[in-house]
Scaffold this active site. Structure first.
Site, short mmCIF file in Angstrom:
data_model
loop_
_atom_site.label_atom_id
_atom_site.label_comp_id
_atom_site.label_asym_id
_atom_site.label_seq_id
_atom_site.Cartn_x
_atom_site.Cartn_y
_atom_site.Cartn_z
N HIS A 82 0.85 -1.18 0.00
CA HIS A 82 0.00 0.00 0.00
C HIS A 82 0.89 1.23 0.00
O HIS A 82 1.85 1.31 0.75
CB HIS A 82 -0.89 0.01 1.25
CG HIS A 82 -1.70 1.26 1.38
ND1 HIS A 82 -2.87 1.44 0.70
CD2 HIS A 82 -1.48 2.40 2.08
CE1 HIS A 82 -3.35 2.64 0.98
NE2 HIS A 82 -2.54 3.24 1.82
N ASP A 161 -15.02 3.20 8.14
CA ASP A 161 -14.02 4.16 7.64
C ASP A 161 -14.65 5.14 6.66
O ASP A 161 -14.29 6.33 6.65
CB ASP A 161 -12.86 3.43 6.96
CG ASP A 161 -11.79 4.42 6.50
OD1 ASP A 161 -11.20 5.08 7.36
OD2 ASP A 161 -11.58 4.53 5.27
N ARG A 168 -14.20 13.29 8.92
CA ARG A 168 -12.87 13.87 9.19
C ARG A 168 -12.53 14.94 8.16
O ARG A 168 -11.94 15.98 8.48
CB ARG A 168 -11.80 12.77 9.19
CG ARG A 168 -11.86 11.89 10.44
CD ARG A 168 -11.00 10.65 10.26
NE ARG A 168 -9.61 10.98 10.03
CZ ARG A 168 -8.76 10.19 9.36
NH1 ARG A 168 -9.16 9.05 8.86
NH2 ARG A 168 -7.51 10.56 9.20
N SER A 183 -7.27 3.98 9.89
CA SER A 183 -8.04 4.03 8.65
C SER A 183 -7.37 3.19 7.57
O SER A 183 -8.00 2.33 6.93
CB SER A 183 -8.16 5.50 8.21
OG SER A 183 -8.54 5.61 6.87
N LYS A 187 -8.44 -1.13 6.34
CA LYS A 187 -8.74 -1.54 4.97
C LYS A 187 -7.78 -2.61 4.49
O LYS A 187 -8.17 -3.56 3.82
CB LYS A 187 -8.72 -0.32 4.04
CG LYS A 187 -9.93 0.58 4.28
CD LYS A 187 -9.87 1.87 3.50
CE LYS A 187 -8.94 2.87 4.14
NZ LYS A 187 -9.03 4.23 3.71
#
Ligand code: URA
Length: 433
Positions: A82, A161, A168, A183, A187
């Protein structure tokens, strides 16, 4: 339990219990806590933070707020990576083909781009026919057969999320390490892979501007992964200039192809090799960096990495000829060569500005509903540290409508020159585990 007491507790900088965090996420998911109370707790977290245990509990409760993908029907270690996002970041396209060609299984869910950062799915979709909406069954079958698939998110992953992120965004509570870490990790944990490599970027074009903050975020995410039983490692990489030479979807596909074929830009190639080394070690396919690097170099040299990329494109319905001959990818109407107005050494190449300029050409989305023009973008001919003379080519702009004077002025402001030699900085600043 009363939610106001939980807000009060965090306001007083106390540690929340597992039950309180679960109550919070259940209430977010089931819409039983009003937005104003959620926002108040988020702000208290921004100011007072969360310890490692609270952050891991938050990530776990968020992960369990929706579907958790079960990849157990795929044999072997399933690896994921990621990136926290950057400009010109086409890493997933090249890196996954390289490591899959070495035998690693990559069942990857990616996202779309927004603002100055691009998204892997948009890049993939610049290849005609490419499907990113495989069914669960097709996805797993493909990974079992060829070791690689990249698709959009399936199922209802981490609904908590989605709700929290939207809040947010409008309550100035994005920039909190525990909130960002939980967050992202919720995921990744819900996507079902066994190992996670995080590419945490720092610099002007990244979410975290300072290297120390990128490291703090990486450490928080590694701690979550460890507590929840996943081999999680991170590299800290430089986003003070765009990654590689291209920004824009089809242009980045072309550069990813060149990179798996062994003639990609130096910084991007090095980032892929470093990331590949870590992933192969996580997958227990290599015992150390040296062995992993020689495996990666071999699949680049013998064409197996490129073959893997072609195989994935073909399995997902994409037109492989466009990968074999990248001139067949979408092409822009105009090509403008930008010449330097100054001379000296390039001190800075403002990634954020260049990302926005590419977006303004149509390569990215200003809002989620915008369409993308796959063909347009920038091809940089000058990067940090290079010595440039007046009138040297510094960029080729691919565009479909005439460039305005205002666009050109902004473009030139993204290049900062120095009359002194500028040392090159390493693309990967550190590796944490
Ligand atoms: N990316 C995410 O997915 N979540 C954050 O909070 C920040 C960046």
């Amino acid at each position: 339990m009363r939610f106001v007491d939980i807000i009060e507790k965090k306001k007083e900088n106390q540690v929340l219990t597992d039950e309180e965090i679960q109550f919070f996420i259940d209430g977010v998911t089931n819409n039983t806590i009003p937005d104003y109370q959620i926002s108040a707790l988020l702000m208290a977290i921004v100011f007072n933070g969360m310890n490692e245990h609270e952050t891991a509990k938050l990530a776990q409760a968020m992960r369990d707020s929706g579907d958790v993908i079960d990849l157990s029907s795929i044999e072997g270690v399933k690896a994921d990576k990621h990136s926290t996002g950057g400009v010109g970041d086409k890493t997933s396209l090249a890196l996954t083909a390289m490591v899959a060609a070495c035998g690693l299984k990559v069942a990857k869910m990616s996202g779309r781009g927004l603002g100055h950062t691009g998204g892997t799915l948009d890049k993939l979709e610049s290849i005609e026919g490419m499907r990113i909406d495989l069914t669960d069954q097709e996805f797993k079958k493909q990974v079992n057969e060829i070791g690689l698939a990249i698709i959009g998110q399936t199922g209802d992953l981490v609904p908590a999320d989605k709700k929290l992120y939207a809040l947010r965004d409008v309550t100035a509570t994005v920039d909190s390490i525990p909130l960002i870490a939980s967050s992202i990790m919720s995921k990744k944990l819900a996507s079902g892979s066994d190992t996670i490599l995080l590419d945490v970027k720092y610099g002007e074009g990244a979410f975290m501007h300072r290297v120390e903050d990128a490291k703090r975020l990486a450490k928080a995410m590694i701690a979550i992964g460890k507590k929840l039983g996943k081999d999680t490692r991170a590299m800290i990489s430089d986003m003070n200039q765009p990654l590689g030479n291209t920004i824009g979807n089809a242009l980045e596909v072309r550069e990813a192809v060149e990179t798996v074929q062994g003639h990609g830009p130096e910084d991007f190639t090095e980032l892929c090799l470093k990331a590949g080394e870590i992933m192969l070690m996580q997958g227990k396919l290599a015992k150390d960096e040296k062995q992993a690097r020689s495996m990666l170099e071999e699949v680049i040299r013998n064409g197996k990495a490129f073959e893997k990329l072609c195989q994935m494109v073909s399995y997902q319905g994409g037109k492989v000829e466009q990968i074999k001959n990248t001139k067949l990818l979408p092409q822009a109407k105009y090509k403008t060569i930008m010449l330097s107005r100054e001379e000296g050494y390039i001190k800075e190449l403002k990634a954020l500005e260049l990302g926005i300029l590419a977006m303004e050409l149509g390569a990215g989305r200003a809002t989620v509903d915008d369409n993308i023009n796959y063909a347009v973008g920038l091809e940089l001919k000058a990067k940090k540290g290079m010595k440039i003379k007046k009138s040297d080519e510094i960029c080729i702009v691919y565009h479909d409508s005439p460039l305005t004077d205002q666009w050109k002025e902004k473009f030139y402001k993204a290049f900062i020159f120095s009359d002194k030699k500028v040392p090159k900085t390493p693309i990967v600043e550190d590796i944490l585990s």
